[in-house]
Design a protein around this motif. Structure first.
Motif, PDB file in Angstrom:
ATOM      1  N   GLY A  24       0.804  -1.222   0.000  1.00 14.74           N
ATOM      2  CA  GLY A  24       0.000   0.000   0.000  1.00 14.74           C
ATOM      3  C   GLY A  24       0.829   1.262   0.000  1.00 14.74           C
ATOM      4  N   ARG A  25       2.102   1.140   0.337  1.00 14.63           N
ATOM      5  CA  ARG A  25       3.013   2.285   0.290  1.00 14.63           C
ATOM      6  C   ARG A  25       3.733   2.379  -1.041  1.00 14.63           C
ATOM      7  NH1 ARG A  25       6.985   3.070   5.212  1.00 14.63           N
ATOM      8  NH2 ARG A  25       7.479   4.806   3.818  1.00 14.63           N
ATOM      9  N   ILE A  26       4.160   1.227  -1.561  1.00 11.26           N
ATOM     10  CA  ILE A  26       4.979   1.307  -2.775  1.00 11.26           C
ATOM     11  C   ILE A  26       4.162   1.617  -4.023  1.00 11.26           C
ATOM     12  CG2 ILE A  26       4.916  -1.169  -3.371  1.00 11.26           C
ATOM     13  CD1 ILE A  26       7.911  -0.801  -4.165  1.00 11.26           C
ATOM     14  N   LEU A  27       2.924   1.165  -4.096  1.00 10.78           N
ATOM     15  CA  LEU A  27       2.145   1.409  -5.314  1.00 10.78           C
ATOM     16  C   LEU A  27       1.944   2.899  -5.599  1.00 10.78           C
ATOM     17  CD1 LEU A  27      -0.474  -1.493  -5.253  1.00 10.78           C
ATOM     18  CD2 LEU A  27       1.538  -1.242  -6.730  1.00 10.78           C
ATOM     19  N   PRO A  28       1.538   3.723  -4.626  1.00  8.09           N
ATOM     20  CA  PRO A  28       1.426   5.156  -4.942  1.00  8.09           C
ATOM     21  C   PRO A  28       2.769   5.806  -5.238  1.00  8.09           C
ATOM     22  CG  PRO A  28       1.019   4.759  -2.602  1.00  8.09           C
ATOM     23  CD  PRO A  28       1.035   3.426  -3.280  1.00  8.09           C
ATOM     24  N   GLU A  29       3.844   5.318  -4.614  1.00  9.32           N
ATOM     25  CA  GLU A  29       5.168   5.858  -4.922  1.00  9.32           C
ATOM     26  C   GLU A  29       5.559   5.531  -6.363  1.00  9.32           C
ATOM     27  OE1 GLU A  29       8.295   5.194  -2.153  1.00  9.32           O
ATOM     28  OE2 GLU A  29       7.019   5.497  -0.395  1.00  9.32           O
ATOM     29  N   LEU A  30       5.199   4.338  -6.813  1.00  7.79           N
ATOM     30  CA  LEU A  30       5.503   3.954  -8.188  1.00  7.79           C
ATOM     31  C   LEU A  30       4.700   4.781  -9.194  1.00  7.79           C
ATOM     32  CD1 LEU A  30       5.652   0.057  -7.863  1.00  7.79           C
ATOM     33  CD2 LEU A  30       7.576   1.635  -8.148  1.00  7.79           C
ATOM     34  N   THR A  31       3.418   4.983  -8.927  1.00  6.97           N
ATOM     35  CA  THR A  31       2.609   5.762  -9.869  1.00  6.97           C
ATOM     36  C   THR A  31       3.064   7.215  -9.893  1.00  6.97           C
ATOM     37  OG1 THR A  31       0.907   6.092  -8.161  1.00  6.97           O
ATOM     38  CG2 THR A  31       0.594   4.262  -9.690  1.00  6.97           C
ATOM     39  N   ASP A  32       3.489   7.751  -8.757  1.00  7.82           N
ATOM     40  CA  ASP A  32       4.023   9.122  -8.730  1.00  7.82           C
ATOM     41  C   ASP A  32       5.286   9.218  -9.579  1.00  7.82           C
ATOM     42  OD1 ASP A  32       1.998  10.008  -7.118  1.00  7.82           O
ATOM     43  OD2 ASP A  32       3.181  10.014  -5.265  1.00  7.82           O
ATOM     44  N   ALA A  33       6.190   8.245  -9.395  1.00  7.11           N
ATOM     45  CA  ALA A  33       7.460   8.276 -10.126  1.00  7.11           C
ATOM     46  C   ALA A  33       7.239   8.101 -11.628  1.00  7.11           C
ATOM     47  CB  ALA A  33       8.396   7.189  -9.600  1.00  7.11           C
ATOM     48  N   LEU A  34       6.419   7.139 -12.003  1.00  7.18           N
ATOM     49  CA  LEU A  34       6.206   6.858 -13.417  1.00  7.18           C
ATOM     50  C   LEU A  34       5.333   7.913 -14.089  1.00  7.18           C
ATOM     51  CD1 LEU A  34       5.763   2.991 -13.224  1.00  7.18           C
ATOM     52  CD2 LEU A  34       7.744   4.264 -14.068  1.00  7.18           C
ATOM     53  N   GLY A  35       4.521   8.585 -13.280  1.00  7.09           N
ATOM     54  CA  GLY A  35       3.687   9.652 -13.834  1.00  7.09           C
ATOM     55  C   GLY A  35       4.485  10.831 -14.338  1.00  7.09           C
ATOM     56  N   SER A  36       5.740  10.950 -13.902  1.00  3.41           N
ATOM     57  CA  SER A  36       6.594  12.059 -14.343  1.00  3.41           C
ATOM     58  C   SER A  36       7.297  11.752 -15.661  1.00  3.41           C
ATOM     59  CB  SER A  36       7.633  12.369 -13.265  1.00  3.41           C
ATOM     60  OG  SER A  36       8.565  11.301 -13.126  1.00  3.41           O
ATOM     61  N   THR A  37       7.108  10.538 -16.202  1.00  3.29           N
ATOM     62  CA  THR A  37       7.724  10.165 -17.470  1.00  3.29           C
ATOM     63  C   THR A  37       6.714  10.331 -18.602  1.00  3.29           C
ATOM     64  OG1 THR A  37       7.089   7.828 -17.498  1.00  3.29           O
ATOM     65  CG2 THR A  37       9.015   8.433 -16.171  1.00  3.29           C
ATOM     66  N   GLN A  38       7.188  10.196 -19.833  1.00  7.54           N
ATOM     67  CA  GLN A  38       6.315  10.303 -21.000  1.00  7.54           C
ATOM     68  C   GLN A  38       5.877   8.935 -21.516  1.00  7.54           C
ATOM     69  OE1 GLN A  38       5.264  13.365 -22.094  1.00  7.54           O
ATOM     70  NE2 GLN A  38       6.362  14.007 -20.251  1.00  7.54           N
ATOM     71  N   LEU A  39       6.183   7.892 -20.766  1.00  5.77           N
ATOM     72  CA  LEU A  39       5.881   6.535 -21.201  1.00  5.77           C
ATOM     73  C   LEU A  39       4.482   6.098 -20.789  1.00  5.77           C
ATOM     74  CD1 LEU A  39       9.193   4.712 -20.217  1.00  5.77           C
ATOM     75  CD2 LEU A  39       8.443   5.249 -22.540  1.00  5.77           C
ATOM     76  N   GLU A  40       3.870   5.293 -21.645  1.00  6.04           N
ATOM     77  CA  GLU A  40       2.736   4.504 -21.182  1.00  6.04           C
ATOM     78  C   GLU A  40       3.303   3.431 -20.272  1.00  6.04           C
ATOM     79  OE1 GLU A  40      -0.575   3.111 -23.710  1.00  6.04           O
ATOM     80  OE2 GLU A  40       0.635   3.951 -25.339  1.00  6.04           O
ATOM     81  N   TYR A  41       2.639   3.144 -19.181  1.00  2.00           N
ATOM     82  CA  TYR A  41       3.204   2.146 -18.273  1.00  2.00           C
ATOM     83  C   TYR A  41       2.109   1.295 -17.643  1.00  2.00           C
ATOM     84  CZ  TYR A  41       1.788   4.970 -14.225  1.00  2.00           C
ATOM     85  OH  TYR A  41       1.066   5.655 -13.279  1.00  2.00           O
ATOM     86  N   GLU A  42       2.533   0.135 -17.175  1.00  2.00           N
ATOM     87  CA  GLU A  42       1.681  -0.704 -16.348  1.00  2.00           C
ATOM     88  C   GLU A  42       2.527  -1.282 -15.224  1.00  2.00           C
ATOM     89  OE1 GLU A  42       0.141  -4.083 -18.462  1.00  2.00           O
ATOM     90  OE2 GLU A  42       1.890  -4.196 -19.770  1.00  2.00           O
ATOM     91  N   ILE A  43       1.912  -1.421 -14.072  1.00  2.00           N
ATOM     92  CA  ILE A  43       2.559  -2.020 -12.901  1.00  2.00           C
ATOM     93  C   ILE A  43       1.912  -3.376 -12.689  1.00  2.00           C
ATOM     94  CG2 ILE A  43       2.970  -1.809 -10.416  1.00  2.00           C
ATOM     95  CD1 ILE A  43       2.644   1.267 -10.830  1.00  2.00           C
ATOM     96  N   ILE A  44       2.708  -4.427 -12.833  1.00  2.00           N
ATOM     97  CA  ILE A  44       2.184  -5.794 -12.764  1.00  2.00           C
ATOM     98  C   ILE A  44       2.651  -6.429 -11.459  1.00  2.00           C
ATOM     99  CG2 ILE A  44       2.067  -8.038 -13.887  1.00  2.00           C
ATOM    100  CD1 ILE A  44       2.837  -6.639 -16.508  1.00  2.00           C
ATOM    101  N   VAL A  45       1.738  -6.602 -10.538  1.00  2.85           N
ATOM    102  CA  VAL A  45       2.043  -7.278  -9.276  1.00  2.85           C
ATOM    103  C   VAL A  45       1.848  -8.770  -9.491  1.00  2.85           C
ATOM    104  CG1 VAL A  45       1.461  -7.520  -6.839  1.00  2.85           C
ATOM    105  CG2 VAL A  45       1.322  -5.271  -7.937  1.00  2.85           C
ATOM    106  N   VAL A  46       2.917  -9.535  -9.350  1.00  7.95           N
ATOM    107  CA  VAL A  46       2.846 -10.992  -9.512  1.00  7.95           C
ATOM    108  C   VAL A  46       2.953 -11.614  -8.132  1.00  7.95           C
ATOM    109  CG1 VAL A  46       3.831 -13.032 -10.593  1.00  7.95           C
ATOM    110  CG2 VAL A  46       3.898 -10.834 -11.798  1.00  7.95           C
ATOM    111  N   ASP A  47       1.857 -12.194  -7.678  1.00  8.76           N
ATOM    112  CA  ASP A  47       1.801 -12.724  -6.315  1.00  8.76           C
ATOM    113  C   ASP A  47       1.911 -14.244  -6.303  1.00  8.76           C
ATOM    114  OD1 ASP A  47       1.105 -11.932  -3.370  1.00  8.76           O
ATOM    115  OD2 ASP A  47      -0.100 -13.709  -3.823  1.00  8.76           O
ATOM    116  N   ASP A  48       2.731 -14.740  -5.390  1.00  3.28           N
ATOM    117  CA  ASP A  48       2.979 -16.184  -5.297  1.00  3.28           C
ATOM    118  C   ASP A  48       2.296 -16.818  -4.086  1.00  3.28           C
ATOM    119  OD1 ASP A  48       4.429 -16.257  -7.590  1.00  3.28           O
ATOM    120  OD2 ASP A  48       6.378 -16.622  -6.667  1.00  3.28           O
ATOM    121  N   GLY A  49       1.029 -16.462  -3.884  1.00  2.00           N
ATOM    122  CA  GLY A  49       0.254 -17.133  -2.844  1.00  2.00           C
ATOM    123  C   GLY A  49       0.247 -16.453  -1.497  1.00  2.00           C
TER     124      GLY A  49
END
Length: 244
Positions: A24-49
């Protein structure tokens, strides 16, 4: 570029296993950081159970932001396998990975992505400036250094890489397309550097932070996987040399 692969698009994989206290802390930090770029992006959380509520948190985040995706691997384990699986589910031309435990700084992502315009791989490095593991337990720091030294002979000196064991990097998909990698263990970057189509590399120094909450997944099994990987890569290099 392979058919269907999207130019100027970035897929960042975040592997998780019981990271409810961090996700819950890292996801908003990632969207803030990537929002400053010009790239289309996706954040893929891969959970192992995860059984601690990680999955439910990511599901809530994905409802609010469709750029956040959850992939679950029932009965699977292995950070490398999680990363490879996440990448395989994206059409992005730029691929990346970052830990969920906040030990890798999300704010460095724009710099890594900018350097990726001119390089095959860009690595967040703990050793590029020599103080990236400051504050570590001396034994842990020594083990990390020795592991890095053991891997160094396998990597082209032309790349000038100080941290081939990093779990924080961005790579061009074309460098690994069609290749198979070991899905067990934690050292995917090392295998990519040895077996991938890597001609240029850059590093961005950072300080490896303390885990916010939760427990490390490293242990004896990880060490055994690493030793097995070193042996296999060494044999591959010898075989490759004999065929040239």
């Amino acid at each position: 570029m392979e058919p269907g692969i999207s130019d100027n698009r970035f897929a960042l994989v975040v592997p998780t296993l019981n990271e409810a206290g961090n996700i819950g802390r890292i996801l908003p930090e990632l969207t803030d950081a990537l929002g400053s770029t010009q790239l289309e992006y996706e954040i893929i959380v891969v959970d192992d159970g995860s059984t601690d509520g990680t999955v439910e948190q990511v599901q809530e985040w994905s409802k609010r932001d469709p750029r956040i995706r959850l992939l679950s691997r029932a009965g699977e384990r292995g950070l490398a396998g999680a990363v490879l699986y996440g990448w395989s589910q994206s059409q992005a031309n730029l691929l990346g990975v970052i830990d969920a435990d906040l030990q890798h700084p999300p704010e460095l992502l724009p710099e890594l992505l900018q350097l990726a315009e001119q390089n095959d791989v860009v690595i967040g490095s703990r050793y590029a400036k020599g103080n990236g593991v400051k504050g570590w337990n001396p034994v842990r720091a020594a083990v990390s250094r020795l592991s890095t030294l053991a891997a160094s002979p396998l990597i082209s000196k032309k790349l000038h890489i100080t941290d081939p064991m990093s779990g924080f990097f961005v790579i061009q998909r074309r460098c690994i397309e069609g290749l198979s990698f070991q899905t067990s263990g934690f050292k995917l970057l090392l295998e990519i550097l040895v077996r991938g189509r890597i001609r240029t590399a850059a590093e961005v120094p950072y300080h490896f932070g303390l885990r916010h909450t939760g427990t490390s997944k490293a242990g004896a099994a990880v060490a055994l996987h690493y030793l097995h990987l070193l042996g296999r890569l060494s044999r591959d290099l010898v075989l490759r040399s004999s065929e040239q």
